[in-house]
Write an enzyme that holds these catalytic residues in place. Structure first.
Site, mmCIF file in Angstrom:
data_model
loop_
_atom_site.group_PDB
_atom_site.id
_atom_site.type_symbol
_atom_site.label_atom_id
_atom_site.label_comp_id
_atom_site.label_asym_id
_atom_site.label_seq_id
_atom_site.Cartn_x
_atom_site.Cartn_y
_atom_site.Cartn_z
ATOM 1 N N ASP A 208 52.497 -17.963 -2.090
ATOM 2 C CA ASP A 208 52.330 -16.980 -3.157
ATOM 3 C C ASP A 208 53.608 -16.759 -3.959
ATOM 4 O O ASP A 208 53.557 -16.306 -5.106
ATOM 5 C CB ASP A 208 51.861 -15.649 -2.560
ATOM 6 C CG ASP A 208 50.504 -15.773 -1.878
ATOM 7 O OD1 ASP A 208 49.568 -16.252 -2.534
ATOM 8 O OD2 ASP A 208 50.391 -15.394 -0.695
ATOM 9 N N GLU A 571 58.202 -10.784 -1.803
ATOM 10 C CA GLU A 571 59.596 -10.955 -2.204
ATOM 11 C C GLU A 571 60.346 -9.641 -1.999
ATOM 12 O O GLU A 571 59.878 -8.573 -2.425
ATOM 13 C CB GLU A 571 59.692 -11.376 -3.673
ATOM 14 C CG GLU A 571 58.935 -12.655 -3.998
ATOM 15 C CD GLU A 571 59.474 -13.866 -3.280
ATOM 16 O OE1 GLU A 571 60.711 -13.989 -3.174
ATOM 17 O OE2 GLU A 571 58.665 -14.692 -2.805
#
Length: 602
Positions: A208, A571
């Site tokens: 992703d 992230e």
């Protein structure tokens, strides 16, 4: 007697030979959903093995011709990926001999009629009602930019792309250019300077994280309003593969992992079609803004995600190990969670989820990756005529020579799929000439120059009209919870990873963020049961009093502890207060057609 459904009405019917089996004749019937094959000779069978080929398992088709000049027959081949009894997919080809006419031209026209009809059904192009099916119905080949992160997952993305993705999209007749990313944020830099008119879609072959870079790169362009309309797709070769899991569910496939998930998502890409995709605009403590297509996480989930990075070589198993370690050292986090509730009438889940209400056989000959030239765009594989300093690999079906790309180690690529001793080999017989294509210009790294008249430092992306400035008081219609949390999770699609369904009722374009939280006081055993139930999307059915949920349009999260981890789409971002708003349908996802609502029934 009830009238037949539209899906069962025959569109084409014909009698053909079966290649390479000599003397075998079959009757083919094409419907909206499947190709029916019935053996006529040597022994008629009412239900022959492999007699039903669902179009959902077809990647593409092509016409072929014999290398023997005296052979007046034409051929057409269908590439399929049926599921075996144990669930895995395996490439199969069905090749049919068209010999009903005296001349090759007439037989070729009939073969083209069948392949054109199949391609139209696969890509959602309407067939004419008068029965005139000609290659003119087909649009030009879509042009895809494929970005591969060779370090994704267990570092097998490049190999999986070469062995599985490229053959399938070539069978589908898609034109592609493949770029191997070299560093973090390479994809973001690339799309910021890309001439988007050259492409019909950008597809990431990774986890992703690479798609996160692409979407934020598009939205950081001066022309973001047009750039964000570029369809994006994902082919899972990473660890979590959450969006791919949601795509797999959208396509009607049974839950899958690993290569099976990759094949399912590639089949959907081959079928074409797109779907609106909601994005979350996330404003961080420093005032910077990023866009999320997946999830914002704080607490247990973000801890496991970041701390399991050191186990990346384990692939998806890194999260299992990280969860065990996280349970052993379970933390709680004091914080303030505020949200703007959505209209619950539009956000109600399926009652079955009991959600609580709250405010191949085909392989490419492995070719070593060419030496990395540290240039802004490192082009590895292409079927576009680019001015390269090193030979580029070419996708099957393109008119350029194929010196390095072969199937089963042979060339031309179609010879290896058929032909025993004494068989005249078949070669490609393209339906249409390749469309005109222009070279792609190399671009320097970094964002493009500002648009004329654009003020310096102007924020890009849509404004957050539901959010007051971070730190300002919230409107009275917002709900605020201040307590100790084990985790807070804001989901956009249904899946947290390929095998974890965090918001089972979520849709790509429902205009909602699905806010979940677990309060302090939950036992380790109960938290483990929640995550085990999440594999089936059944965690809300446990009626755990520590689990909360709300469908929201916007939210604000204010950690009240000095240390912790916040992640956006996996992230790590700066720690501190943040707030987010849903922007419905801001992006476009290459999704393929929606599948049958019955799991696995295609």
């Amino acid at each position: 007697m009830a009238p037949p459904s539209a899906a069962s009405i025959p569109l084409l019917h014909g009698e053909f030979g079966s290649y390479p089996a000599c003397g075998r004749r079959v009757a083919l019937t094409l419907t909206l959903k499947a190709l029916h094959i019935q053996q006529l000779r040597p022994k008629p069978e009412a239900r022959p093995r492999g007699g039903l080929v669902p179009l959902a398992e077809v990647s593409g088709c092509c016409t072929l011709q014999s290398s023997s000049a005296s052979n007046t027959a034409a051929y057409f081949c269908i590439y399929t990926y049926p599921q075996g009894r144990r669930g895995g997919r395996r490439r199969t080809t069905h090749t049919f001999l068209v010999d009903g006419a005296a001349t090759y031209e007439e037989n070729r026209a009939e073969a083209q009629r069948w392949t054109t009809a199949l391609k139209c059904l696969l890509r959602g192009v309407p067939l004419p009602g008068d029965g005139e099916i000609t290659p003119d119905l087909l649009p030009r080949r879509p042009r895809l930019l494929l970005l591969v992160n060779p370090f994704g997952g267990r570092g097998l993305a490049w190999q999986q792309c070469m062995n599985h993705v490229l053959p399938m999209i070539s069978e589908a007749g898609l034109s592609f250019n493949l770029i191997q990313t070299e560093r973090q944020n390479h994809a973001r830099e690339l799309v910021q300077g890309l001439k988007l008119s050259e492409w019909d879609g950008i597809v990431t072959v990774s986890g992703d994280g690479l798609l996160y870079e692409v979407l934020n790169g598009l939205l950081d362009r001066p022309d973001w309003k047009e750039a964000v309309k570029m369809p994006v797709g994902v082919l899972p070769c990473g660890s979590g593969n959450a969006l791919a899991g949601a795509l797999n569910q959208f396509g009607g496939f049974q839950p899958a992992m690993g290569i099976d998930l990759l094949l399912n998502c590639t089949l959907l890409l081959c079928r074409g079609g797109s779907h609106p995709l909601d994005l979350l605009s996330v404003t961080l403590a420093s005032g910077t803004r990023c866009f999320s297509f997946l999830a914002v996480a704080w607490g247990f989930v973000s801890d496991v995600d970041i701390q399991s990075e050191r186990f990346r070589a384990l692939g998806n198993a890194r999260f299992t190990l990280g969860t065990v370690l996280g349970l052993a050292a379970l933390h709680t986090y004091p914080g303030r969670l505020s949200y703007l509730p959505a209209d619950m009438d539009s956000a109600l889940p399926n009652p079955a989820h009991s959600l609580p209400r709250a405010k191949s056989e085909l392989t490419l000959a492995p070719a070593p990756a060419p030496p990395v030239a540290h240039s802004p765009l490192h082009r590895s594989v292409s079927d576009l005529p680019l001015p390269l300093t090193q030979p580029a690999l070419v996708s099957p079906g393109s008119p350029e020579p194929l010196p390095e790309l072969t199937v089963n180690g042979r060339s031309p690529e179609l010879v290896g799929d058929w032909g025993g001793a004494g068989d005249a080999p078949l070669s490609p017989d393209p339906l249409l000439p390749s469309p005109p294509r222009s070279p792609i210009t190399e671009v320097p790294p970094g964002p493009p120059p500002p648009a004329p008249g654009a003020p310096e430092g102007c924020p890009r992306g849509p404004p957050d009209d539901l959010l007051p400035p971070l730190g300002s008081p919230l409107p009275p219609e917002w709900v605020t919870l201040e307590e100790d949390f084990v985790l807070v999770l804001a989901m956009s699609p249904s899946h947290l990873s390929a095998d974890l369904v965090a918001a089972p009722h979520a849709r790509f374009d429902d205009g909602l963020a699905h806010l979940c939280w677990v309060r302090a006081g939950v036992s380790r055993a109960t938290l483990l049961r929640l995550f085990l139930a999440m594999e089936r999307g059944a965690q809300f059915g446990l009626r755990c009093p520590h689990l909360g949920y709300a469908a929201v349009r916007a939210f604000r999260l204010e950690p009240l502890t000095p240390r912790g981890m916040l992640t956006v789409d996996g992230e790590l971002v700066e720690y501190g207060p943040l707030q987010a708003q849903v922007h419905p349908g801001l992006a476009t996802l290459l999704s393929g057609p929606p599948g049958d609502p019955s799991p696995g029934l295609l």
